[in-house]
Scaffold this motif. Structure first.
Motif, mmCIF file in Angstrom:
data_model
loop_
_atom_site.group_PDB
_atom_site.id
_atom_site.type_symbol
_atom_site.label_atom_id
_atom_site.label_comp_id
_atom_site.label_asym_id
_atom_site.label_seq_id
_atom_site.Cartn_x
_atom_site.Cartn_y
_atom_site.Cartn_z
ATOM 1 N N LYS A 1 42.017 -0.364 56.228
ATOM 2 C CA LYS A 1 41.552 -0.281 55.093
ATOM 3 C C LYS A 1 39.990 -0.268 54.990
ATOM 4 C CE LYS A 1 45.421 -2.848 52.598
ATOM 5 N NZ LYS A 1 45.884 -3.952 51.972
ATOM 6 N N SER A 2 39.498 -0.598 56.165
ATOM 7 C CA SER A 2 38.032 -0.634 56.152
ATOM 8 C C SER A 2 37.452 0.707 56.248
ATOM 9 C CB SER A 2 37.614 -1.382 57.885
ATOM 10 O OG SER A 2 38.151 -0.604 58.757
ATOM 11 N N ILE A 3 38.450 1.874 56.413
ATOM 12 C CA ILE A 3 37.949 3.171 56.243
ATOM 13 C C ILE A 3 38.303 3.729 55.114
ATOM 14 C CG2 ILE A 3 38.335 5.463 57.441
ATOM 15 C CD1 ILE A 3 38.386 4.307 59.936
ATOM 16 N N THR A 4 37.442 4.116 54.252
ATOM 17 C CA THR A 4 37.799 4.327 52.720
ATOM 18 C C THR A 4 37.965 5.937 52.758
ATOM 19 O OG1 THR A 4 35.394 4.763 52.157
ATOM 20 C CG2 THR A 4 36.070 2.646 51.854
ATOM 21 N N ILE A 5 38.434 6.378 51.757
ATOM 22 C CA ILE A 5 38.614 7.795 51.346
ATOM 23 C C ILE A 5 37.450 8.525 51.498
ATOM 24 C CG2 ILE A 5 38.724 7.861 48.786
ATOM 25 C CD1 ILE A 5 40.781 9.982 51.254
ATOM 26 N N VAL A 6 36.435 7.935 50.944
ATOM 27 C CA VAL A 6 34.960 8.641 50.930
ATOM 28 C C VAL A 6 34.400 8.661 52.603
ATOM 29 C CG1 VAL A 6 32.554 8.416 50.341
ATOM 30 C CG2 VAL A 6 34.444 7.721 48.926
ATOM 31 N N ASP A 7 34.724 7.696 53.321
ATOM 32 C CA ASP A 7 34.421 7.835 54.584
ATOM 33 C C ASP A 7 35.156 9.019 55.192
ATOM 34 O OD1 ASP A 7 32.724 5.307 54.985
ATOM 35 O OD2 ASP A 7 34.473 4.234 55.263
ATOM 36 N N ILE A 8 36.412 9.091 54.909
ATOM 37 C CA ILE A 8 37.208 10.284 55.598
ATOM 38 C C ILE A 8 36.703 11.691 55.001
ATOM 39 C CG2 ILE A 8 39.428 11.403 55.435
ATOM 40 C CD1 ILE A 8 40.585 8.458 55.310
ATOM 41 N N TYR A 9 36.311 11.656 53.880
ATOM 42 C CA TYR A 9 35.892 13.027 53.067
ATOM 43 C C TYR A 9 34.483 13.297 53.963
ATOM 44 C CZ TYR A 9 38.966 13.151 49.097
ATOM 45 O OH TYR A 9 39.978 13.412 48.403
ATOM 46 N N ARG A 10 33.852 12.311 54.111
ATOM 47 C CA ARG A 10 32.229 12.711 54.638
ATOM 48 C C ARG A 10 32.440 12.924 56.333
ATOM 49 N NH1 ARG A 10 27.765 8.359 52.928
ATOM 50 N NH2 ARG A 10 26.729 9.503 54.282
ATOM 51 N N SER A 11 33.345 12.219 56.718
ATOM 52 C CA SER A 11 33.591 12.504 58.358
ATOM 53 C C SER A 11 34.035 14.073 58.460
ATOM 54 C CB SER A 11 34.821 11.687 58.826
ATOM 55 O OG SER A 11 35.927 11.931 58.442
ATOM 56 N N ALA A 12 34.789 14.674 57.418
ATOM 57 C CA ALA A 12 35.157 15.888 57.823
ATOM 58 C C ALA A 12 34.217 17.054 57.575
ATOM 59 C CB ALA A 12 36.530 16.290 56.734
ATOM 60 N N LEU A 13 33.222 16.845 56.993
ATOM 61 C CA LEU A 13 32.309 17.785 56.512
ATOM 62 C C LEU A 13 31.438 18.439 57.638
ATOM 63 C CD1 LEU A 13 30.680 16.342 53.048
ATOM 64 C CD2 LEU A 13 32.537 18.150 53.621
ATOM 65 N N PRO A 14 31.081 17.591 58.818
ATOM 66 C CA PRO A 14 30.446 18.240 59.710
ATOM 67 C C PRO A 14 31.542 19.473 60.421
ATOM 68 C CG PRO A 14 29.936 15.851 59.798
ATOM 69 C CD PRO A 14 30.926 16.257 58.853
ATOM 70 N N TYR A 15 32.470 19.056 60.377
ATOM 71 C CA TYR A 15 33.637 19.716 61.377
ATOM 72 C C TYR A 15 33.955 21.078 60.581
ATOM 73 C CZ TYR A 15 34.068 16.138 64.640
ATOM 74 O OH TYR A 15 33.792 15.267 65.620
ATOM 75 N N VAL A 16 33.822 20.886 59.204
ATOM 76 C CA VAL A 16 34.199 22.061 58.305
ATOM 77 C C VAL A 16 32.963 22.988 58.409
ATOM 78 C CG1 VAL A 16 34.167 23.000 55.808
ATOM 79 C CG2 VAL A 16 35.253 20.938 56.500
ATOM 80 N N ALA A 17 31.692 22.587 58.911
ATOM 81 C CA ALA A 17 30.540 23.348 59.008
ATOM 82 C C ALA A 17 30.927 23.944 60.293
ATOM 83 C CB ALA A 17 29.248 22.523 58.976
ATOM 84 N N LEU A 18 31.425 23.377 61.420
ATOM 85 C CA LEU A 18 31.537 23.907 62.857
ATOM 86 C C LEU A 18 32.592 24.880 62.522
ATOM 87 C CD1 LEU A 18 31.597 20.784 65.025
ATOM 88 C CD2 LEU A 18 29.797 22.346 64.911
ATOM 89 N N GLN A 19 33.705 24.985 61.764
ATOM 90 C CA GLN A 19 34.515 25.813 61.908
ATOM 91 C C GLN A 19 34.054 27.130 60.939
ATOM 92 O OE1 GLN A 19 37.336 23.421 59.446
ATOM 93 N NE2 GLN A 19 38.584 22.843 61.350
ATOM 94 N N ILE A 20 33.140 26.966 60.074
ATOM 95 C CA ILE A 20 32.410 28.041 59.466
ATOM 96 C C ILE A 20 31.748 28.848 60.483
ATOM 97 C CG2 ILE A 20 30.860 28.831 57.643
ATOM 98 C CD1 ILE A 20 31.855 26.505 55.820
ATOM 99 N N VAL A 21 31.025 28.134 61.258
ATOM 100 C CA VAL A 21 30.188 28.543 62.596
ATOM 101 C C VAL A 21 31.162 29.424 63.462
ATOM 102 C CG1 VAL A 21 28.846 28.052 64.534
ATOM 103 C CG2 VAL A 21 28.294 26.965 62.510
#
Length: 439
Positions: A399-419
């Motif tokens: 519970k200490s990891i919120t859905i916002v944390d999960i969303y934000r953690s994915a964004l750098p990897y989405v950028a890497l996938q686009i690269v």
């Protein structure tokens, strides 16, 4: 019977499908109902004969035998406890390196992808095993969750991939060729992720601290831990070697994989009725869902293309004098946009029957385009608001990891996938070198 303009047909079919999905209808029924309604309007009762021929042509394909067997293989391995041993091995080998457990997690995900063929298996199992272990050792929660989700998505690209098998069925491509095409780009993406983790943790060691001295292991202990990779390594080599080497068909290789997974579970003392019941029931449910969607999607696309509506895209390209690469980029953007709201199989069944003939007419290699599609689906699984790996992670994260944390953690990897996607667009030989060498 009605004589409607193809543009109106397109609007009716896709609008009705979207409305049905919006009110909660399963994808198979949304495709089936909108297709049947359009067929009846345009051809009368005889139009429904398309449904019978679509069902027959869909089921009369030996390639589909590979689906339940690869799904069964992944489910058995998921319950065999092999992930625990692999994580222990990576902890011993790489725990002393800043970000080492993150890098090890990516390697484990790549290996699980080569055994399971689906994204959820690695994401959920490592979310249960690696997530608490890495948090306990001081890793930043966003680095951990992002790493596990991105690594889990490698299951789309590294063979044997369930999504690739269904793609091959729809596009009439060689499964072995697609598997070979996905291998190098999959390893390239894994290397990009590992380089990102290593650089970030070098710059800021607090994101992924190295293990303290008392938790480090001797060279002998590290060497002994490598025994955990023998069984999965042999299984992956056997399955992929059979397919890519031309020893067996993908369907026959899937039987080798399923048998190998049961042997591994038996050697580990995990093969029992409870595991088999879970694997068989889950396999039946997943396969049934995929086959219903396949029948409905083939029917929908046959009606759509048979009415001449498929010419709309070609006319659009000619009217606006779009360059071939511009068309490819528009297709990739559409995958990205659809991935925010639909799952990978929905996007596959809706777009591929329409896009692949256009890609072929533009003179591009359809195997290369398949890799672009699969990488796009990796991004779809990490893209808010409805990326599936985001919800897989939410289901196992504390519970200490919120859905916002999960969303934000994915964004750098989405950028890497686009690269990674851009690299494959610019250098198609990365995807085509191995299939051209072998086939």
């Amino acid at each position: 019977m009605l004589n409607l303009d193809p543009m109106i047909i397109t609007a009716i079919m896709f609008f009705s499908m979207i409305v049905l999905m919006a009110i909660g209808a399963p994808l198979a029924w949304a495709l089936m109902i909108s297709g049947m309604g359009s067929a009846y309007m345009m051809f009368g009762p005889g139009g429904l004969d398309f449904l019978l021929s679509s069902a027959y042509s869909t089921m009369d394909n030996f390639l589909l035998v590979a689906l339940p067997l690869f799904i069964f293989m992944g489910l058995v391995l998921e319950r065999s406890g092999i992930t625990d041993d692999l994580f222990e091995m990576m902890h011993k080998l790489m725990g002393s390196l800043p970000g080492g457990l993150g890098i090890g997690t990516i390697l484990i995900c790549a290996l699980i992808a080569a055994m399971a063929g689906v994204s959820g298996a690695a994401t959920v199992s490592l979310g249960i095993i690696a997530l608490p272990a890495m948090l306990k050792r001081g890793y930043h929660k966003r680095l951990v969750t992002g790493t596990i989700m991105a690594g889990g998505a490698l299951g789309f690209l590294i063979p044997p991939s369930i999504l690739m098998i269904v793609y091959a069925f729809l596009a009439r491509e060689s499964v072995g060729k697609l598997f070979a095409a996905g291998l190098v780009p999959g390893l390239m993406l894994a290397a990009i992720y590992m380089a990102y983790i290593l650089i970030r943790c070098r710059i800021n060691p607090s994101l992924g601290p190295a293990a303290p001295v008392e938790e480090r292991f001797s060279a002998k202990e590290k060497l002994m831990s490598l025994r955990h990779v023998i069984a999965p390594g042999l299984l992956v080599t056997a399955v992929l070697g059979c397919i890519i080497g031309g020893v067996t068909s993908p369907s026959e290789a899937s039987a080798v994989g399923a048998g190998g997974a049961m042997l591994i579970a038996a050697l580990r003392g995990r093969l029992n009725w409870s595991l088999l019941r879970y694997a068989m029931l889950s396999t039946a449910k997943i396969t049934g869902m995929l086959l219903w969607i396949a029948i409905a999607a083939v029917f929908f696309s046959r009606i759509y293309m048979g009415l001449g509506a498929g010419m709309i895209v070609s006319d659009f390209i000619n009217d606006f004098s779009l360059s071939p690469y511009t068309v490819i980029i528009i297709m990739l953007i559409s995958f990205f946009a659809l991935g925010m709201f639909l799952d990978d199989f929905a996007i596959l069944f809706i777009t591929i029957p329409l896009y692949v003939p256009i890609v072929r007419d533009l003179g591009f290699d359809t195997t290369w385009f398949a890799v672009l599609f699969i990488i796009s689906m990796q991004s779809a699984y990490l893209t808010p608001p409805f990326g599936y790996n985001l919800f897989y992670m939410r289901s196992v994260a504390p519970k200490s990891i919120t859905i916002v944390d999960i969303y934000r953690s994915a964004l750098p990897y989405v950028a890497l996938q686009i690269v990674g996607l851009a690299i494959i667009v610019l250098f198609p030989s990365i995807a085509l070198w191995l299939p051209n060498l072998l086939f």
